[in-house]
Scaffold this motif. Structure first.
Motif, PDB file in Angstrom:
ATOM      1  N   MET A 256      -5.872   2.180  -3.023  1.00  0.00           N
ATOM      2  CA  MET A 256      -4.476   1.862  -2.522  1.00  0.00           C
ATOM      3  C   MET A 256      -3.857   2.823  -1.745  1.00  0.00           C
ATOM      4  SD  MET A 256      -2.785  -1.060  -3.635  1.00  0.00           S
ATOM      5  CE  MET A 256      -1.275  -0.247  -3.214  1.00  0.00           C
ATOM      6  N   THR A 257      -4.322   3.960  -1.840  1.00  0.00           N
ATOM      7  CA  THR A 257      -3.366   5.105  -1.313  1.00  0.00           C
ATOM      8  C   THR A 257      -4.106   5.688  -0.017  1.00  0.00           C
ATOM      9  OG1 THR A 257      -4.479   6.382  -2.832  1.00  0.00           O
ATOM     10  CG2 THR A 257      -2.250   5.693  -3.437  1.00  0.00           C
ATOM     11  N   THR A 258      -3.407   5.836   1.108  1.00  0.00           N
ATOM     12  CA  THR A 258      -4.161   6.711   2.085  1.00  0.00           C
ATOM     13  C   THR A 258      -3.055   7.883   2.471  1.00  0.00           C
ATOM     14  OG1 THR A 258      -2.769   5.097   3.492  1.00  0.00           O
ATOM     15  CG2 THR A 258      -5.151   4.524   3.016  1.00  0.00           C
TER      16      THR A 258
ATOM     17  N   TYR B  39      -1.138  10.302  -3.861  1.00  0.00           N
ATOM     18  CA  TYR B  39      -2.373  10.617  -4.689  1.00  0.00           C
ATOM     19  C   TYR B  39      -1.829  10.800  -6.091  1.00  0.00           C
ATOM     20  CZ  TYR B  39      -5.125  11.135  -0.286  1.00  0.00           C
ATOM     21  OH  TYR B  39      -5.825  10.700   0.851  1.00  0.00           O
ATOM     22  N   PRO B  40      -2.657  10.166  -7.209  1.00  0.00           N
ATOM     23  CA  PRO B  40      -2.472  10.720  -8.615  1.00  0.00           C
ATOM     24  C   PRO B  40      -3.234  11.870  -8.735  1.00  0.00           C
ATOM     25  CG  PRO B  40      -3.835   8.709  -8.165  1.00  0.00           C
ATOM     26  CD  PRO B  40      -3.401   9.075  -7.092  1.00  0.00           C
TER      27      PRO B  40
ATOM     28  N   LEU C 295       0.764  -1.352   0.188  1.00  0.00           N
ATOM     29  CA  LEU C 295      -0.057   0.129   0.119  1.00  0.00           C
ATOM     30  C   LEU C 295       0.918   1.245   0.019  1.00  0.00           C
ATOM     31  CD1 LEU C 295      -2.840  -0.998   2.660  1.00  0.00           C
ATOM     32  CD2 LEU C 295      -2.802  -1.226   0.123  1.00  0.00           C
ATOM     33  N   ASN C 296       0.446   2.389  -0.615  1.00  0.00           N
ATOM     34  CA  ASN C 296       1.277   3.495  -0.734  1.00  0.00           C
ATOM     35  C   ASN C 296       2.680   3.211  -1.234  1.00  0.00           C
ATOM     36  OD1 ASN C 296      -0.914   5.403   0.471  1.00  0.00           O
ATOM     37  ND2 ASN C 296      -0.377   4.337   2.617  1.00  0.00           N
ATOM     38  N   THR C 297       2.584   2.589  -2.322  1.00  0.00           N
ATOM     39  CA  THR C 297       3.870   2.382  -3.166  1.00  0.00           C
ATOM     40  C   THR C 297       3.477   2.305  -4.527  1.00  0.00           C
ATOM     41  OG1 THR C 297       3.685  -0.037  -3.158  1.00  0.00           O
ATOM     42  CG2 THR C 297       4.944   0.980  -1.290  1.00  0.00           C
ATOM     43  N   TYR C 298       4.561   2.671  -5.258  1.00  0.00           N
ATOM     44  CA  TYR C 298       4.496   2.685  -6.867  1.00  0.00           C
ATOM     45  C   TYR C 298       4.273   1.240  -7.375  1.00  0.00           C
ATOM     46  CZ  TYR C 298       5.772   7.551  -7.112  1.00  0.00           C
ATOM     47  OH  TYR C 298       6.238   8.985  -7.085  1.00  0.00           O
ATOM     48  N   THR C 299       4.909   0.356  -6.675  1.00  0.00           N
ATOM     49  CA  THR C 299       4.586  -1.189  -6.986  1.00  0.00           C
ATOM     50  C   THR C 299       3.129  -1.458  -7.045  1.00  0.00           C
ATOM     51  OG1 THR C 299       6.799  -1.786  -6.175  1.00  0.00           O
ATOM     52  CG2 THR C 299       5.400  -3.406  -6.758  1.00  0.00           C
TER      53      THR C 299
END
Length: 285
Positions: A225-227, A232-233, A146-150
């Motif tokens: 996926m992002t917190t 954030y995109p 989580l919170n990764t580019y992968t």
């Protein structure tokens, strides 16, 4: 011989002009709003259609973030644009690479149940993203991605559509090329690198444009996926800027961020337009 009919030509150009106006006017409206203050946008009804005098300040605030005159905190769009760019590039390049290799294996290698393997790949198109998004999230969360580019890119790299398109293209390549390469002592990877890759450039360019825009516009998967605000995109960041009613939103900054978010995919389409069209035409052939 094609007849020159002025009436038909006029109607065709009129329809095209109306289409351009329908698509371009919202973009123009967003740009005009980004050059004015939030108070001018809300208080002046209808909004002025002429550019305001706050363009530089608004875009600087949108790019680098900060506090507005009303005390609202604006996250930096520059960071969000970078996250979106990395995500879109990895997804586009990854989809092309994996799809080409899988199509190459299905077309040129002889192994049991080869046709079944291809149709198992192709049948995944029947599964919408919403069906598999929760199991995928569970796997990614268990791997601490989580919170990764992968985590943002890896689950979206596989593409049955691109595999199908490359397979159809490889089937049109004459068998004599493979036989000549085999006689010259070239192995499978050498044949793939020296023969198939150069022949697939236009198809790769067309798919790159499509997949880059697909990756750039991702919203649902990054939402899960992002917190962290740092991951954030830009599409998700724009949605986060909406605070409530019209008066509570910094509309000028929101519109400036929207304009900035449109620039990279538009540049990709414009710069690769020739290759994109050629790739689609070659694919049809």
């Amino acid at each position: 011989m094609i007849e020159n009919r002025p009436g038909t030509t006029f109607i065709a150009h009129a329809v095209l002009l109306l289409g351009v106006l329908a698509v371009g006017f919202p973009v123009y409206l967003a740009f005009i709003a980004s050059t004015q203050t939030s108070a001018e946008i809300v208080q002046n009804v209808p909004m002025s259609m002429l550019p305001g005098q706050h363009m530089i300040d608004t875009y600087r605030l949108a790019l680098f973030g900060g506090e507005t005159s009303y005390g609202s905190r604006i996250p930096p769009a520059g960071r969000m644009l970078w996250v979106s760019f990395v995500t879109a590039m990895v997804i586009a390049v990854g989809k092309i690479a994996i799809s080409m290799l899988s199509a190459f294996a299905v077309v040129y290698f002889r192994f049991p149940f080869r046709g079944l393997v291809f149709w198992m790949i192709f049948i995944t198109l029947m599964l919408p993203v919403e069906v598999r998004i929760l199991p995928t999230y569970k796997v990614v969360a268990d791997l601490n991605l989580l919170n990764t580019y992968t985590g943002l890119t890896l689950p979206l790299i596989a593409s049955a559509t691109a595999t199908f398109l490359f397979r159809q293209f490889f089937l049109t390549v004459p068998d004599e090329l493979a036989e000549a390469a085999r006689i010259d002592g070239a192995g499978p990877l050498r044949f793939f690198k020296d023969v198939l890759l150069p022949l697939s450039k236009t198809s790769m360019a067309a798919l790159f444009v499509i997949q880059f825009i697909y990756g750039w516009n991702q919203y649902l998967w990054p939402l899960l996926m992002t917190t962290s605000e740092d991951m954030y995109p830009v599409v998700m960041g724009i949605k986060r800027m909406f605070a409530g009613g019209d008066a509570a939103n910094e509309w000028n900054v929101i519109m400036a961020t929207a304009i900035l978010a449109m620039i990279p995919p538009a540049l990709v389409v414009v710069l690769m337009q020739k290759w994109f069209v050629k790739g689609l035409v070659d694919t049809e052939k």
